[in-house]
Design a protein around this motif. Structure first.
Motif, mmCIF file in Angstrom:
data_model
loop_
_atom_site.group_PDB
_atom_site.id
_atom_site.type_symbol
_atom_site.label_atom_id
_atom_site.label_comp_id
_atom_site.label_asym_id
_atom_site.label_seq_id
_atom_site.Cartn_x
_atom_site.Cartn_y
_atom_site.Cartn_z
ATOM 1 N N LEU A 65 0.839 -1.201 0.000
ATOM 2 C CA LEU A 65 0.000 0.000 0.000
ATOM 3 C C LEU A 65 0.875 1.254 0.000
ATOM 4 O O LEU A 65 1.985 1.243 0.528
ATOM 5 N N LYS A 66 0.356 2.315 -0.586
ATOM 6 C CA LYS A 66 1.128 3.554 -0.704
ATOM 7 C C LYS A 66 0.367 4.727 -0.094
ATOM 8 O O LYS A 66 -0.849 4.696 0.047
ATOM 9 N N ALA A 67 1.117 5.748 0.253
ATOM 10 C CA ALA A 67 0.527 6.950 0.845
ATOM 11 C C ALA A 67 -0.258 7.721 -0.210
ATOM 12 O O ALA A 67 -0.025 7.596 -1.421
ATOM 13 N N PRO B 191 -1.175 11.117 -2.223
ATOM 14 C CA PRO B 191 -0.505 12.384 -2.539
ATOM 15 C C PRO B 191 -1.239 13.583 -1.953
ATOM 16 O O PRO B 191 -0.647 14.621 -1.684
ATOM 17 N N ASP B 192 -2.568 13.431 -1.765
ATOM 18 C CA ASP B 192 -3.390 14.534 -1.244
ATOM 19 C C ASP B 192 -4.327 14.005 -0.146
ATOM 20 O O ASP B 192 -5.551 13.979 -0.316
ATOM 21 N N PRO B 193 -3.800 13.550 0.992
ATOM 22 C CA PRO B 193 -4.630 12.916 2.026
ATOM 23 C C PRO B 193 -5.705 13.821 2.600
ATOM 24 O O PRO B 193 -6.788 13.360 2.950
ATOM 25 N N ASP B 194 -5.421 15.133 2.698
ATOM 26 C CA ASP B 194 -6.419 16.049 3.277
ATOM 27 C C ASP B 194 -7.684 16.116 2.436
ATOM 28 O O ASP B 194 -8.781 16.355 2.966
ATOM 29 N N ILE B 195 -7.547 15.930 1.155
ATOM 30 C CA ILE B 195 -8.713 15.934 0.261
ATOM 31 C C ILE B 195 -9.393 14.566 0.276
ATOM 32 O O ILE B 195 -10.619 14.456 0.354
ATOM 33 N N GLN B 196 -8.596 13.512 0.229
ATOM 34 C CA GLN B 196 -9.142 12.157 0.163
ATOM 35 C C GLN B 196 -9.918 11.780 1.424
ATOM 36 O O GLN B 196 -10.900 11.041 1.352
ATOM 37 N N ILE B 197 -9.508 12.306 2.581
ATOM 38 C CA ILE B 197 -10.151 11.927 3.826
ATOM 39 C C ILE B 197 -11.608 12.384 3.868
ATOM 40 O O ILE B 197 -12.447 11.777 4.558
ATOM 41 N N GLN B 198 -11.933 13.411 3.117
ATOM 42 C CA GLN B 198 -13.282 13.973 3.157
ATOM 43 C C GLN B 198 -14.329 13.008 2.613
ATOM 44 O O GLN B 198 -15.495 13.065 3.013
ATOM 45 N N GLY B 199 -13.936 12.130 1.728
ATOM 46 C CA GLY B 199 -14.907 11.198 1.152
ATOM 47 C C GLY B 199 -14.817 9.790 1.703
ATOM 48 O O GLY B 199 -15.524 8.893 1.228
ATOM 49 N N LEU B 200 -13.969 9.566 2.727
ATOM 50 C CA LEU B 200 -13.741 8.211 3.208
ATOM 51 C C LEU B 200 -14.986 7.608 3.854
ATOM 52 O O LEU B 200 -15.399 6.490 3.513
ATOM 53 N N VAL B 201 -15.597 8.329 4.793
ATOM 54 C CA VAL B 201 -16.756 7.791 5.505
ATOM 55 C C VAL B 201 -17.902 7.519 4.527
ATOM 56 O O VAL B 201 -18.564 6.473 4.596
ATOM 57 N N GLY B 202 -18.114 8.434 3.593
ATOM 58 C CA GLY B 202 -19.160 8.231 2.594
ATOM 59 C C GLY B 202 -18.915 6.982 1.767
ATOM 60 O O GLY B 202 -19.843 6.222 1.468
ATOM 61 N N GLY B 203 -17.664 6.747 1.405
ATOM 62 C CA GLY B 203 -17.326 5.548 0.630
ATOM 63 C C GLY B 203 -17.530 4.272 1.415
ATOM 64 O O GLY B 203 -17.938 3.245 0.871
ATOM 65 N N LEU B 204 -17.260 4.339 2.714
ATOM 66 C CA LEU B 204 -17.432 3.155 3.566
ATOM 67 C C LEU B 204 -18.900 2.813 3.802
ATOM 68 O O LEU B 204 -19.224 1.670 4.145
ATOM 69 N N PHE C 35 -0.255 5.540 6.814
ATOM 70 C CA PHE C 35 0.556 6.709 6.437
ATOM 71 C C PHE C 35 0.002 8.051 6.919
ATOM 72 O O PHE C 35 0.755 9.023 6.993
ATOM 73 N N HIS C 36 -1.282 8.102 7.253
ATOM 74 C CA HIS C 36 -1.876 9.392 7.645
ATOM 75 C C HIS C 36 -2.826 9.174 8.824
ATOM 76 O O HIS C 36 -3.967 9.630 8.818
ATOM 77 N N SER C 37 -2.369 8.474 9.849
ATOM 78 C CA SER C 37 -3.256 8.047 10.938
ATOM 79 C C SER C 37 -3.874 9.212 11.706
ATOM 80 O O SER C 37 -4.990 9.089 12.225
ATOM 81 N N ALA D 28 -1.466 1.357 14.219
ATOM 82 C CA ALA D 28 -1.610 2.815 14.117
ATOM 83 C C ALA D 28 -2.125 3.436 15.413
ATOM 84 O O ALA D 28 -1.698 4.527 15.799
ATOM 85 N N PHE D 29 -3.032 2.734 16.108
ATOM 86 C CA PHE D 29 -3.707 3.358 17.246
ATOM 87 C C PHE D 29 -3.511 2.625 18.570
ATOM 88 O O PHE D 29 -3.696 3.212 19.629
ATOM 89 N N GLY D 30 -3.147 1.358 18.535
ATOM 90 C CA GLY D 30 -2.855 0.634 19.766
ATOM 91 C C GLY D 30 -3.946 0.758 20.814
ATOM 92 O O GLY D 30 -5.123 0.494 20.564
ATOM 93 N N GLU D 31 -3.544 1.192 22.018
ATOM 94 C CA GLU D 31 -4.482 1.235 23.143
ATOM 95 C C GLU D 31 -5.558 2.300 23.004
ATOM 96 O O GLU D 31 -6.552 2.262 23.735
ATOM 97 N N LYS D 32 -5.397 3.234 22.082
ATOM 98 C CA LYS D 32 -6.458 4.221 21.841
ATOM 99 C C LYS D 32 -7.747 3.535 21.399
ATOM 100 O O LYS D 32 -8.843 4.058 21.620
#
Length: 298
Positions: free
Chosen positions: A64-66, A68-81, A102-104, A143-147
């Motif tokens: 898997l790769k990081a 290039p524009d994570p701040d933009i991609q994160i906006q549609g993640l929940v909708g896609g899921l 890569f962008h936890s 990425a998050f462990g005990e959190k």
């Protein structure tokens, strides 16, 4: 001499002219359709129709790769899921894995929603979606462990992973085992023991044995102080009960738990067997204490 007619004989019906069956000869314009139900040994068999599951690409974490524009991609993640198209959900789960690796920090504000989606997808009867979601859980543990323990969905996730690690579908079972191993690696043993303790008395034999296995792994990483904080008496009593379990995996886990306890308790003792015997007889019925002594001496 003339033959006399027999009155009892059946009359012979005169032969009727036979009707000729109609034969339809297809013209050159008509196409003869192949009979799909006939197996012609002179023809090669047709390949089976491809299924949608074959389109799923199970990508290893290292491939898997990081973004290039994570701040933009994160906006549609929940909708896609949350889409109804399960193939699109699998794509979004792979995106989730990229964020975890890569962008936890971008996932933290939506971590609870992400956990709910993962649990829901693991429950899905479609194996491809189930496996992809388990792979996602494997990547969020580092990425998050005990959190993750603060999430209201963690207990549901743990139960689902124990269930899937106990089922007969090998490729799902193996993936769930990998996820549980990642969980044990990235969450401190004491915190995880508190979550696993209730499952060693579960009515499902396979869940019980899986929980016992990962309790034994946790204990192998703990020192005496950590075991005492959790409860030495509870641990030895749990191991004693598991020694008589129906499944060999649970019995093997019990032996591992007992070995870890013995090493921790007698590490600084000169009379190791006497110390162990005293501990066992103080906290177990005599028959169980004898079983503990026999196991260690063997």
């Amino acid at each position: 001499m003339a033959l006399r007619a027999l009155d009892n004989a059946l009359p012979i019906a005169p032969d009727k002219p036979k009707k000729l069956s109609k034969v339809t000869i297809p013209t050159h314009k008509e196409k003869q359709q192949p009979d799909c139900g006939v197996n012609d040994e002179n023809k090669a068999p047709l390949p089976p129709p491809s299924t949608a599951d074959a389109c799923i690409d199970y990508i290893p974490s290292e491939n898997l790769k990081a973004f290039p524009d994570p701040d933009i991609q994160i906006q549609g993640l929940v909708g896609g899921l949350e889409l109804k198209d399960w193939l699109k959900v699998c794509e979004s789960l792979n995106d989730l894995r990229r964020f975890a690796l890569f962008h936890s920090t971008l996932l933290l504000p939506i971590l609870e929603k992400v956990m709910l989606v993962i649990v829901k997808a693991i429950k899905n009867p479609r194996s491809a979606l189930c496996k992809t979601s388990i792979m996602a859980s494997s990547d969020i543990f580092p990425a998050f462990g005990e959190k993750l323990l603060d999430s209201g969905s963690f207990d549901h996730l743990l139960l689902q992973l124990l269930l899937k690690a106990s089922q007969d579908k090998k490729f799902v079972c193996e993936e769930a085992d990998r996820a549980l191993k990642a969980m044990v690696e990235f969450i401190t043993p004491l915190a995880l023991l508190d979550k696993l303790r209730s499952y060693v008395s579960h009515s499902n034999l396979r869940i019980r044995s899986k929980a016992a296995t990962f309790i034994s792994i946790c204990l192998s990483k703990m020192d005496l102080d950590g075991m005492e904080e959790f409860g030495l008496v509870e641990l030895i009593q749990t191991a004693a009960n598991l020694l008589n379990d129906k499944l060999p995996e649970a019995r093997e886990a019990a032996r591992s738990i007992i070995t870890s306890l013995y090493k921790a308790l007698t590490e600084n003792e000169e009379q190791k067997e006497e110390s162990w015997q005293s501990f066992c007889h103080s906290n177990l019925p005599a028959i169980h204490a004898q079983a503990m002594m026999k196991l260690i001496s063997s």
